[in-house]
Design a protein around this motif. Structure first.
Motif, PDB file in Angstrom:
ATOM      1  N   PHE A  92      -7.157  -2.200  -3.647  1.00 34.01           N
ATOM      2  CA  PHE A  92      -6.171  -2.685  -4.548  1.00 34.01           C
ATOM      3  C   PHE A  92      -4.755  -2.003  -4.798  1.00 34.01           C
ATOM      4  N   LEU A  93      -4.944  -0.571  -5.276  1.00 29.74           N
ATOM      5  CA  LEU A  93      -4.129   0.474  -5.879  1.00 29.74           C
ATOM      6  C   LEU A  93      -3.563   0.680  -4.410  1.00 29.74           C
ATOM      7  N   LEU A  94      -4.075   1.253  -3.158  1.00 37.12           N
ATOM      8  CA  LEU A  94      -2.915   1.222  -2.143  1.00 37.12           C
ATOM      9  C   LEU A  94      -2.329  -0.359  -1.958  1.00 37.12           C
ATOM     10  N   GLY A  95      -2.394  -1.743  -2.260  1.00 38.83           N
ATOM     11  CA  GLY A  95      -1.203  -2.387  -2.234  1.00 38.83           C
ATOM     12  C   GLY A  95      -0.120  -2.302  -3.108  1.00 38.83           C
ATOM     13  N   ALA A  96      -1.244  -1.926  -4.536  1.00 39.39           N
ATOM     14  CA  ALA A  96       0.439  -2.274  -5.332  1.00 39.39           C
ATOM     15  C   ALA A  96       1.629  -0.746  -5.241  1.00 39.39           C
ATOM     16  N   MET A  97       0.981   0.031  -4.241  1.00 40.03           N
ATOM     17  CA  MET A  97       1.871   1.604  -4.292  1.00 40.03           C
ATOM     18  C   MET A  97       2.752   1.097  -2.968  1.00 40.03           C
ATOM     19  N   THR A  98       1.996   0.274  -2.180  1.00 31.68           N
ATOM     20  CA  THR A  98       3.091   0.272  -1.076  1.00 31.68           C
ATOM     21  C   THR A  98       4.282  -0.868  -1.542  1.00 31.68           C
ATOM     22  N   ILE A  99       4.013  -2.138  -2.151  1.00 27.02           N
ATOM     23  CA  ILE A  99       5.047  -2.936  -2.605  1.00 27.02           C
ATOM     24  C   ILE A  99       5.899  -1.880  -3.586  1.00 27.02           C
ATOM     25  N   VAL A 100       5.661  -1.638  -4.415  1.00 29.02           N
ATOM     26  CA  VAL A 100       6.524  -0.062  -4.742  1.00 29.02           C
ATOM     27  C   VAL A 100       7.036   0.361  -4.220  1.00 29.02           C
ATOM     28  N   GLU A 101       6.974   1.286  -3.512  1.00 25.78           N
ATOM     29  CA  GLU A 101       7.469   1.727  -1.964  1.00 25.78           C
ATOM     30  C   GLU A 101       8.579   0.775  -1.692  1.00 25.78           C
ATOM     31  N   GLY A 253       7.549  -9.815  -8.847  1.00 25.18           N
ATOM     32  CA  GLY A 253       6.733 -11.511  -8.641  1.00 25.18           C
ATOM     33  C   GLY A 253       5.700 -11.288  -8.017  1.00 25.18           C
ATOM     34  N   ALA A 254       5.183 -10.239  -7.442  1.00 21.90           N
ATOM     35  CA  ALA A 254       4.443 -10.840  -6.423  1.00 21.90           C
ATOM     36  C   ALA A 254       2.773 -10.236  -6.857  1.00 21.90           C
ATOM     37  N   ILE A 255       3.500  -8.701  -7.202  1.00 24.81           N
ATOM     38  CA  ILE A 255       2.094  -8.598  -8.338  1.00 24.81           C
ATOM     39  C   ILE A 255       1.321  -8.972  -9.607  1.00 24.81           C
ATOM     40  N   MET A 273      -3.161  -9.092  -3.411  1.00 21.65           N
ATOM     41  CA  MET A 273      -3.125  -8.059  -3.553  1.00 21.65           C
ATOM     42  C   MET A 273      -2.476  -7.912  -1.907  1.00 21.65           C
ATOM     43  N   MET A 274      -3.349  -8.032  -0.691  1.00 21.47           N
ATOM     44  CA  MET A 274      -3.312  -8.231   0.347  1.00 21.47           C
ATOM     45  C   MET A 274      -2.499  -9.112   0.602  1.00 21.47           C
ATOM     46  N   LEU A 275      -2.323 -10.377   0.011  1.00 21.83           N
ATOM     47  CA  LEU A 275      -1.124 -11.372   0.515  1.00 21.83           C
ATOM     48  C   LEU A 275      -0.444 -10.573  -0.300  1.00 21.83           C
TER      49      LEU A 275
END
Length: 466
Positions: A92-101, A253-255, A273-275
């Motif tokens: 979950f955290l990996l997905g959120a961090m990647t979106i932020v980056e 919005g995705a998060i 989160m992966m979606l």
């Protein structure tokens, strides 16, 4: 053998707390602590008389009389169970961090700077506090702090003035992260661990968290440090991507979509989160083809962009040390939980600490003192709040959405603001602005304490409404 495991855990914990003094990244003692604790469990399994079943939240019947192989089998199954639960949080955290980056790849956060139109310090303070409160609920308090301090560095040039703003950003970011299931690692742990639901978390904690942010900000706005106007210099900014604002709103919005996805499908949050990551990454790949133009950027930067997709570039910037730290600390705490140590400690704690005012209660379940939960909040200022919340998951057995879990989310999330080393937001601000521990303790800690106490009092009052 249990005593040896506890000593290993305490020593590892101490090394994590003294990370800056030892100049040793906290992921190292966390991973070592995890591996040694579970190795000792496996080697001394025949000496243990009890085993805690996390899935059923109770002790395994007849564990002491089991043969060696059966005990090892249970240990392996328990280890796999805890690894699965920990992996849910990490993915979950990996997905959120990647979106932020990815948002940052398109300079999305530079859009926020355009909101600041004033030079008056008190107004800038309120703007950044509100932004920290809102952003941390969406992209987590750590990331929100990094983003806002980066923007602050472009607006407030004087470091002596800027660290005051940074101190209040820490308080606001931690307060904002407490009421959102995706705003703080500890709240995410409680959410993924099926201890709280999104709507109830917002109902219980939005007002206490808002007061925890607003009261210190209001008091600070009357301090001499926030009187007058800032000395700003006009600077020529680099041209940003034409898709920066679009990617900012798409990513945020995705998060936000993740809790909605979980509510509708009842699937674990990391699936949503992966979606969300896949959708954001798709648009990022499309937009990246037009992000750079040789007329705006030098050829070296253009060539670099051409050879690396935004997803690959974003993944390369992920804070893997933080991910590995969470793995180590959560699995180490799981070892103590499996031996029943946390279960027994909870019983002792509830018996020894007197009830304070109204107690957290649920029919048929032993009450937990408000003071116990507030002590967890104070403790999170001294030591990391992640293991404290992980320990509470093994200590208490209250059902989902019991007020206990919401109070723990608030206390652990906001209590860390009382010391600069007490939260991830504080530690990253300390590194970015070289804030002295004792300066923060003298200037900011008392404001954080007031916010924590006001928010706790508000929770005790408002919980009677739900």
């Amino acid at each position: 053998m249990e005593s040896v495991i506890i000593i290993v855990f305490v020593m590892g914990y101490l090394a994590i707390t003294l990370e800056h003094n030892l100049k040793l990244d906290k992921l190292i003692p966390a991973l070592m602590m995890m591996a040694v604790c579970w190795a000792l469990v496996a080697l001394g399994v025949d000496n243990f008389t009890q085993w805690f079943d996390s899935a059923n939240h109770g002790l395994v019947d007849g564990f002491a009389s089991m043969v060696h192989d059966d005990k090892l089998h249970i240990v392996e199954e328990t280890l796999l169970h805890h690894l699965g639960k920990t992996a849910e949080i990490l993915v979950f955290l990996l997905g959120a961090m990647t979106i932020v980056e990815i948002i940052d790849y398109f300079d999305g956060f530079s859009t926020i700077k355009s909101y600041v139109k004033t030079k008056k310090k008190s107004k800038i303070l309120w703007i950044f506090s509100i932004l920290a409160f809102v952003l941390s609920a969406i992209i987590d308090n750590l990331t929100a702090t990094i983003v806002l301090i980066s923007i602050l560095q472009k607006i407030v040039k004087n470091r002596e003035e800027r660290i005051w703003f940074a101190g209040l950003i820490i308080i606001a970011a931690n307060a904002g992260g407490a009421w959102s299931p995706i705003g703080d690692v500890t709240t995410t742990m409680l959410w993924i661990g099926k201890k709280v639901t999104t709507l109830k978390l917002i109902e219980y904690l939005l007002l206490p968290s808002l007061l925890c942010m607003a009261v210190p900000t209001l008091i600070a706005s009357f301090l001499p440090a926030f009187k007058g106007e800032i000395d700003s210099e006009e600077e020529v900014e680099k041209p940003k991507s034409q898709h920066s604002a679009r990617m900012l709103y798409l990513g945020l919005g995705a998060i936000i979509f993740v809790p909605i996805f979980k509510t509708v499908t009842h699937l674990p949050p990391y699936v949503g989160m992966m979606l969300s990551l896949a959708i954001v990454a798709t648009f990022a790949e499309i937009y990246s083809r037009s992000k750079f133009s040789l007329s705006d950027f030098d050829s070296e930067e253009h060539d670099a962009a051409a050879h690396h997709s935004p997803v690959h570039a974003s993944l390369s910037k992920i804070e893997m040390p933080s991910i590995l730290f969470f793995l180590g600390i959560l699995m180490a705490v799981a070892a103590l939980e499996s031996l029943g140590i946390l279960f027994n400690f909870a019983s002792t704690l509830q018996e020894s600490v007197p009830m304070m005012g109204t107690e957290l209660h649920v029919p048929g379940v032993t009450g937990v003192s408000d003071l116990v939960v507030m002590l967890l909040g104070v403790g999170s200022a001294v030591i990391d709040n992640v293991p404290l919340v992980a320990a509470s998951l093994g200590m208490f057995s209250e059902p989902i959405d019991n007020e206990l879990w919401h109070f723990i989310a608030f206390s652990a999330g906001t209590g860390g603001s009382m010391l600069i080393i007490g939260s991830a937001a504080g530690v990253v601000a300390m590194g970015m602005e070289k804030i002295d521990f004792f300066w923060y303790f003298k200037k900011i800690s008392w404001l954080a304490l007031i916010g924590f106490l006001v928010g706790s009092a508000a929770f005790m009052i408002t919980r009677t409404l739900f």
